[in-house]
Design an enzyme around this catalytic site. Sequence first.
Site, short mmCIF file in Angstrom:
data_model
loop_
_atom_site.label_atom_id
_atom_site.label_comp_id
_atom_site.label_asym_id
_atom_site.label_seq_id
_atom_site.Cartn_x
_atom_site.Cartn_y
_atom_site.Cartn_z
N GLU A 50 9.82 0.42 10.57
CA GLU A 50 10.79 1.52 10.41
C GLU A 50 10.04 2.80 10.74
O GLU A 50 9.21 3.25 9.94
CB GLU A 50 11.28 1.59 8.95
CG GLU A 50 11.97 0.35 8.47
CD GLU A 50 13.38 0.24 8.98
OE1 GLU A 50 13.91 1.21 9.56
OE2 GLU A 50 13.96 -0.85 8.81
N VAL A 52 1.39 5.17 14.38
CA VAL A 52 0.74 4.17 13.53
C VAL A 52 1.47 2.83 13.66
O VAL A 52 0.83 1.77 13.73
CB VAL A 52 0.66 4.65 12.06
CG1 VAL A 52 0.14 3.53 11.16
CG2 VAL A 52 -0.22 5.88 11.94
N GLY A 53 2.80 2.88 13.73
CA GLY A 53 3.58 1.64 13.85
C GLY A 53 3.17 0.82 15.07
O GLY A 53 3.05 -0.40 14.99
N GLU A 110 9.40 14.74 16.82
CA GLU A 110 9.76 14.75 15.41
C GLU A 110 8.92 15.78 14.67
O GLU A 110 7.70 15.76 14.72
CB GLU A 110 9.52 13.36 14.82
CG GLU A 110 9.86 13.30 13.35
CD GLU A 110 9.75 11.89 12.79
OE1 GLU A 110 8.68 11.29 12.92
OE2 GLU A 110 10.74 11.42 12.23
N LYS A 130 0.84 -1.20 0.00
CA LYS A 130 0.00 0.00 0.00
C LYS A 130 0.87 1.25 0.00
O LYS A 130 1.58 1.52 0.96
CB LYS A 130 -0.89 0.05 1.25
CG LYS A 130 -1.87 1.21 1.18
CD LYS A 130 -2.52 1.52 2.51
CE LYS A 130 -1.93 2.73 3.20
NZ LYS A 130 -1.94 3.98 2.43
N CYS A 163 13.20 10.30 7.91
CA CYS A 163 13.07 9.82 9.29
C CYS A 163 14.39 9.89 10.04
O CYS A 163 14.42 10.05 11.24
CB CYS A 163 12.54 8.40 9.26
SG CYS A 163 13.37 7.44 8.01
N GLY A 219 6.74 4.36 8.59
CA GLY A 219 5.87 5.51 8.84
C GLY A 219 6.05 6.01 10.26
O GLY A 219 7.12 5.83 10.85
N SER A 220 5.00 6.60 10.80
CA SER A 220 5.12 7.23 12.11
C SER A 220 5.11 6.19 13.23
O SER A 220 4.57 5.09 13.08
CB SER A 220 3.97 8.21 12.30
OG SER A 220 2.75 7.51 12.21
P1 NAP Z 1 1.91 7.54 8.75
O1 NAP Z 1 0.68 8.33 9.02
O2 NAP Z 1 2.41 6.63 9.78
O3 NAP Z 1 1.60 6.75 7.39
C1 NAP Z 1 2.47 5.85 6.82
C2 NAP Z 1 1.67 4.83 6.02
O4 NAP Z 1 0.80 4.11 6.88
C3 NAP Z 1 0.78 5.45 4.96
O5 NAP Z 1 0.70 4.59 3.85
C4 NAP Z 1 -0.56 5.53 5.68
O6 NAP Z 1 -1.66 5.60 4.82
C5 NAP Z 1 -0.54 4.23 6.45
N1 NAP Z 1 -1.42 4.20 7.61
C6 NAP Z 1 -1.91 5.24 8.34
N2 NAP Z 1 -2.69 4.79 9.34
C7 NAP Z 1 -2.70 3.43 9.26
C8 NAP Z 1 -3.31 2.39 10.02
N3 NAP Z 1 -4.06 2.65 11.09
N4 NAP Z 1 -3.09 1.11 9.66
C9 NAP Z 1 -2.31 0.82 8.61
N5 NAP Z 1 -1.72 1.77 7.83
C10 NAP Z 1 -1.89 3.05 8.16
O7 NAP Z 1 3.14 8.42 8.39
P2 NAP Z 1 3.19 9.63 7.39
O8 NAP Z 1 2.53 10.78 8.05
O9 NAP Z 1 2.66 9.22 6.07
O10 NAP Z 1 4.80 9.77 7.20
C11 NAP Z 1 5.63 10.50 8.09
C12 NAP Z 1 6.15 9.66 9.24
O11 NAP Z 1 6.78 8.47 8.79
C13 NAP Z 1 7.19 10.35 10.07
O12 NAP Z 1 6.93 10.19 11.42
C14 NAP Z 1 8.51 9.66 9.71
O13 NAP Z 1 9.53 9.68 10.62
C15 NAP Z 1 8.08 8.30 9.42
N6 NAP Z 1 9.02 7.64 8.48
C16 NAP Z 1 9.92 6.72 8.95
C17 NAP Z 1 10.84 6.13 8.09
C18 NAP Z 1 11.85 5.10 8.53
O14 NAP Z 1 12.50 4.51 7.69
N7 NAP Z 1 12.00 4.84 9.80
C19 NAP Z 1 10.83 6.47 6.75
C20 NAP Z 1 9.91 7.41 6.32
C21 NAP Z 1 9.01 7.99 7.19
P3 NAP Z 1 -2.20 7.03 4.30
O15 NAP Z 1 -1.19 7.54 3.37
O16 NAP Z 1 -3.46 6.70 3.61
O17 NAP Z 1 -2.37 7.90 5.50
#
Ligand code: NAP
Length: 496
Positions: free
Chosen positions: A269, A250-251, A400, A193, A303, A246-247
């Site tokens: 991650e 959510v993780g 963050e 996804k 991230c 992702g965040s």
């Molecule tokens: P996010 O809200 O956690 O979303 C990441 C992904 O998860 C998106 O595809 C999102 O879908 C999906 N998602 C959201 N809620 C979900 C749920 N309840 N169940 C399953 N999937 C769900 O993060 P973001 O706001 O898009 O990205 C920014 C964050 O990601 C930052 O905190 C950043 O640090 C982190 N990040 C970490 C890394 C790493 O390698 N550690 C890399 C990149 C980003 P939608 O797009 O439809 O919301």
Amino acid sequence: MSRTPAPFQKITLPNGMTYEQPTGLFINNEFIQASNGKTKPVINPATEEVIANISAGSAEDVEYAVQCASHAFEDTEWATQDPKKRARVLFKLADLVEENLELMSAIESYDNGKTLALSRGDVGLVVNCLRDAASYADKINGRTIDSGDGYMNFTIKQPIGICGQIIPWNFPIMMTSWKIAPALAMGNVSILKPASATPLNALFLANLCKKAGVPAGVVNIVPGSGREVGNAITQNPKIRKVAFTGSTVVGKSIAVDAASTNLKNTTLELGGKSAHLVFDDADIAKTVPNLISGIFMNAGQICSCGSRIYVQEGIYDKLMAAFKIAVENIKVGDPFDESNYQGAIDNKEQFETILKYIEIGKEEGAKILTGGKRIGNKGFFIEPTIFYDVKEDMRVVKEEIFGPVVTVSKFSTLEEGIKMANASEFGLGGGIETTNVSTAIKAAKMLQTGTVWINTYNDFDSRVPFGGVKQSGYGKEMGSEVYNYYTETKAIRIKL
Ligand code: NAP
Ligand code: MG
């Protein structure tokens, strides 16, 4: 149930290139409309205009993808064939991406807002990641274990099965490859996804997968919201692994769902608030560009960004003077203008979050050395921003921000600097600027993070593993380590 084909849309990119963008879900090697017919607009963050309307999947579409993936895994030779055959498909896919490097870079910049130079780097990493995975396809093997003459023991490595893979919007195509390449190399099948904000390149890649000979059902790309498609993936009882980027918030919920449904194998991650330390003996001319790529690369939406800078007191004044000048010279704007270093923030929500954090910092009493404002009134552009005179318990230091905003603090001894750096629940990246090898190694060992960069920052190589500790998650991507997370080890013990 019959599936309705989804059209391709002709898109003209800002650099004049044209191509046919798939607009549907990619399931079983076909682009189809969502079962409920829903679509979601994709926005160009540099102009706030709608680029395309992409099918937005539902739980029913995930169920269909699981059926197709399950068939590919259980009933075809994909998982059990000579791994060299899978390698050939991945090498072919890498070649196709390389042939389309310029086009895919432009798609990435259009969709995400990052500069073209950065997108080229990302797509280059995609090519490397695919070739690495192809090379490893037949190199991840078990071992024999000697336990005396009465027995023969050995282990074999087997694929896990259907992998659900959920990625964010900051590196749309690179993250797609980090997930799909190792999964396929080891004989798994994938349901991925993309982030709702940035689905274009994953769908373009899906078309290349088909051309490269990836069999139907092995790669499925299902755009849709986290709540619908994401939850349907994490809660599906036939999916055996979830890999999420992702965040942290959510993780955590994904880890709970994945465990409570069927105890899925899980890798996460997550977020970060990484420290970048500058020691008194650092080379200022080399350090300043590293601090810049540490926090302003990808407009701070990485991230692992070095979003907390710690400077030793002896070099503080000189370094800050040079850093301020360099940051004020960063050109921000149109991702397709090759003279810009920083493009647009990917989406409105994130743009507003960053501006909110800048206000929080001011209210907390942090001082702004430079930046702090939106640029223009169309598109999501923000000035590179430096906060100084911060206190370690301020929200801008602890949380963050995920944007072009950095805090700078002063430290005296190595021990104090490390203590400040480690006073975080995150543990993803870390940076050390020094010309003293002992300081470098000592500090690197003491930092509680998954990666440490010395005299460089945000510097990735597909051969080097990446992943966090503490609340930045668990599991590794890239390197030879990633294949451990896409295989199960089976032990076989024979009595002789
Ligand atoms: P996010 O809200 O956690 O979303 C990441 C992904 O998860 C998106 O595809 C999102 O879908 C999906 N998602 C959201 N809620 C979900 C749920 N309840 N169940 C399953 N999937 C769900 O993060 P973001 O706001 O898009 O990205 C920014 C964050 O990601 C930052 O905190 C950043 O640090 C982190 N990040 C970490 C890394 C790493 O390698 N550690 C890399 C990149 C980003 P939608 O797009 O439809 O919301
Ligand atoms: Mg989100």
